[in-house]
Design an enzyme around this catalytic site. Structure first.
Site, mmCIF file in Angstrom:
data_model
loop_
_atom_site.group_PDB
_atom_site.id
_atom_site.type_symbol
_atom_site.label_atom_id
_atom_site.label_comp_id
_atom_site.label_asym_id
_atom_site.label_seq_id
_atom_site.Cartn_x
_atom_site.Cartn_y
_atom_site.Cartn_z
ATOM 1 N N TYR A 71 81.652 31.739 -48.049
ATOM 2 C CA TYR A 71 80.838 31.775 -46.850
ATOM 3 C C TYR A 71 79.537 32.584 -47.081
ATOM 4 O O TYR A 71 78.720 32.365 -46.178
ATOM 5 C CB TYR A 71 81.498 32.541 -45.725
ATOM 6 C CG TYR A 71 82.417 31.742 -44.744
ATOM 7 C CD1 TYR A 71 83.376 30.681 -45.231
ATOM 8 C CD2 TYR A 71 82.351 32.072 -43.259
ATOM 9 C CE1 TYR A 71 84.266 30.129 -44.348
ATOM 10 C CE2 TYR A 71 83.140 31.282 -42.527
ATOM 11 C CZ TYR A 71 84.112 30.406 -42.875
ATOM 12 O OH TYR A 71 84.822 29.755 -41.987
ATOM 13 N N ASP A 125 90.364 31.066 -43.698
ATOM 14 C CA ASP A 125 90.036 30.720 -42.301
ATOM 15 C C ASP A 125 90.998 29.477 -42.176
ATOM 16 O O ASP A 125 91.451 29.176 -40.907
ATOM 17 C CB ASP A 125 88.467 30.200 -42.413
ATOM 18 C CG ASP A 125 87.891 29.564 -41.161
ATOM 19 O OD1 ASP A 125 88.181 30.085 -40.211
ATOM 20 O OD2 ASP A 125 87.465 28.624 -41.289
ATOM 21 N N ASP A 127 96.447 24.514 -52.061
ATOM 22 C CA ASP A 127 97.009 23.312 -51.713
ATOM 23 C C ASP A 127 98.506 23.288 -51.477
ATOM 24 O O ASP A 127 99.019 22.959 -50.447
ATOM 25 C CB ASP A 127 96.487 22.271 -52.605
ATOM 26 C CG ASP A 127 96.732 22.360 -53.954
ATOM 27 O OD1 ASP A 127 97.087 23.428 -54.510
ATOM 28 O OD2 ASP A 127 96.639 21.288 -54.758
ATOM 29 N N ASP A 181 94.345 29.066 -39.063
ATOM 30 C CA ASP A 181 94.627 27.970 -38.081
ATOM 31 C C ASP A 181 95.809 27.233 -38.418
ATOM 32 O O ASP A 181 96.438 27.045 -37.233
ATOM 33 C CB ASP A 181 93.158 27.102 -38.094
ATOM 34 C CG ASP A 181 92.234 27.543 -37.328
ATOM 35 O OD1 ASP A 181 92.065 28.804 -37.227
ATOM 36 O OD2 ASP A 181 91.547 26.631 -36.370
ATOM 37 N N LYS A 238 92.863 28.852 -56.184
ATOM 38 C CA LYS A 238 92.767 27.682 -56.844
ATOM 39 C C LYS A 238 92.161 28.017 -58.294
ATOM 40 O O LYS A 238 91.221 27.522 -58.685
ATOM 41 C CB LYS A 238 91.616 26.874 -55.989
ATOM 42 C CG LYS A 238 91.899 25.318 -56.382
ATOM 43 C CD LYS A 238 93.182 24.445 -55.964
ATOM 44 C CE LYS A 238 92.881 23.208 -56.476
ATOM 45 N NZ LYS A 238 94.064 22.605 -55.970
#
Ligand code: IPM
Ligand code: MG
Length: 353
Positions: free
Chosen positions: A141, A244, A220, A248, A188
């Protein structure tokens, strides 16, 4: 006690859920004898329209003079044009950065009475209690970015320094010590250099916390584990954008995105508190929004910035009681269940305080 809170209602359903949180705050202040002074200021789309800036100087100034900021939501289709010069979301990001709020705490709790709403087998939900800790002022970000003049190329950069990872890792390990003593760090590292730095730094910080179990999981795989064995997680530590996305996804476990609160913290007690949900322009102004994420964010504010743990617990128990009594906003109602309005739901919470 006396405290000053800056309130930022923002856009969409923001003003209506904020109004409900303020009614709960009022009730807490009379019930427990506190004096809370609140100042409303502009953020997001409404701030672009009225002040030409999604994070105006006046909002910054009021925030700096407060013990905490309570924020509802920003954004909406009217500010969404790809060619827009400024966007509401930039105000939120600038504010997180300005106040050094590098640790975003997003608790995900399963309410047994909402388990029927979750599109997962009920046995998978048993014992689910996750604290997502999202790094909030670095990573993808905030790294260098550019949209090239030719309109054909653009880039963002995932950039971390060791100290940025260290400070948020400490928050995660300390939180785990007060819980089930397990941290799952998401990265990752098999592909990204920044995520190899992330992993090695988390390993080093872990040496200070021998009582906490640490494991690493690739992002993942993590998306899969979150729905296949959600109860295996305690504290989930993640890079800004990964956090983020995962939050969700995890909200599904709680029955609705409207249920989740969050706290964004830095080095001191000051914090920014906001529900995880967005501005939901499709239902704005119709009394349909679920105020739970907002009300529980207020509870987190009382706990973390004002040290009022009993008051925070009372709010959390009131919300739980109201859900147990069967009050349902549209997002958490099943077919045939009576739906209450934003205000009616809050009335029931206040009645229990
Ligand atoms: C969140 C939101 C924000 C984010 C948006 C509104 C900029 O999705 O707080 O999760 O991406 O951080
Ligand atoms: Mg988000």
């Amino acid at each position: 006690m006396k405290a000053t809170i800056t309130t930022l209602s923002g856009d969409g359903i923001g003003p209506e859920v904020m109004a409900e949180a303020l009614r709960v705050l009022d009730r807490v202040s009379s019930r427990y004898g506190h004096e809370f002074v609140t100042h409303e200021a502009l953020i997001g789309g409404v701030a672009i329209d009225r002040a030409g800036d999604p994070f105006p100087q006046e909002t910054r100034r009021l925030g700096e003079q407060s013990d905490a900021i309570l924020l509802a939501a920003v954004g909406g289709p009217q500010w969404d044009s790809p060619s827009a010069r400024v966007r509401p979301e930039q105000g939120l990001l600038a504010m997180r950065k300005h106040f050094g709020l590098f640790a975003n705490l997003r608790p995900v709790k399963v309410y047994p009475m909402l388990a029927q709403n979750v599109p997962l087998r009920p046995d998978l939900l048993e014992g689910v209690d996750i604290l997502i800790i999202r790094e909030l002022t670095g990573g993808l970000y905030f790294g260098p970015r550019q949209e090239m003049g030719d309109g054909d190329t653009a880039y963002d950069t995932m950039l971390y320094t060791r100290s940025e990872v260290e400070r948020v890792a400490h928050v995660a390990f300390r939180a785990a010590q007060g819980r089930r003593k397990k941290v799952t760090s998401v990265d990752k590292a098999n592909v990204l250099a920044s995520m190899r730095l992330w992993r090695s730094t988390v390993n080093r910080v872990h040496e200070d916390y021998p009582d906490v179990v640490l494991d690493h999981v690739l992002v993942d795989a993590c998306t899969m584990h979150l729905i296949m064995r959600p109860s295996s997680f305690d504290v989930l530590l993640a890079e800004n954008m990964f956090g983020d996305i995962l939050s969700d996804e995890a909200s599904v476990l709680a029955g609705s995105l409207g249920m989740l609160p969050s706290a964004s913290l830095g080095e001191g007690r000051f914090g920014l508190y906001e529900p995880v949900h967005g501005s939901a322009p499709d239902i704005a102004g119709r009394g349909k929004a679920n105020p739970t994420g907002m009300i529980l964010s207020l509870a987190m504010l009382l706990r973390y910035s004002l040290n009022l743990d009993a008051e925070a617990k009372a709010i959390e128990q009131a919300v739980e009681g109201v859900l147990a009594d069967g009050a349902r906003t549209g997002d958490i109602a099943r077919q045939g269940e009576t739906v209450v309005s934003t205000r009616e739901f809050t009335d029931a919470v206040i009645a229990k305080l």
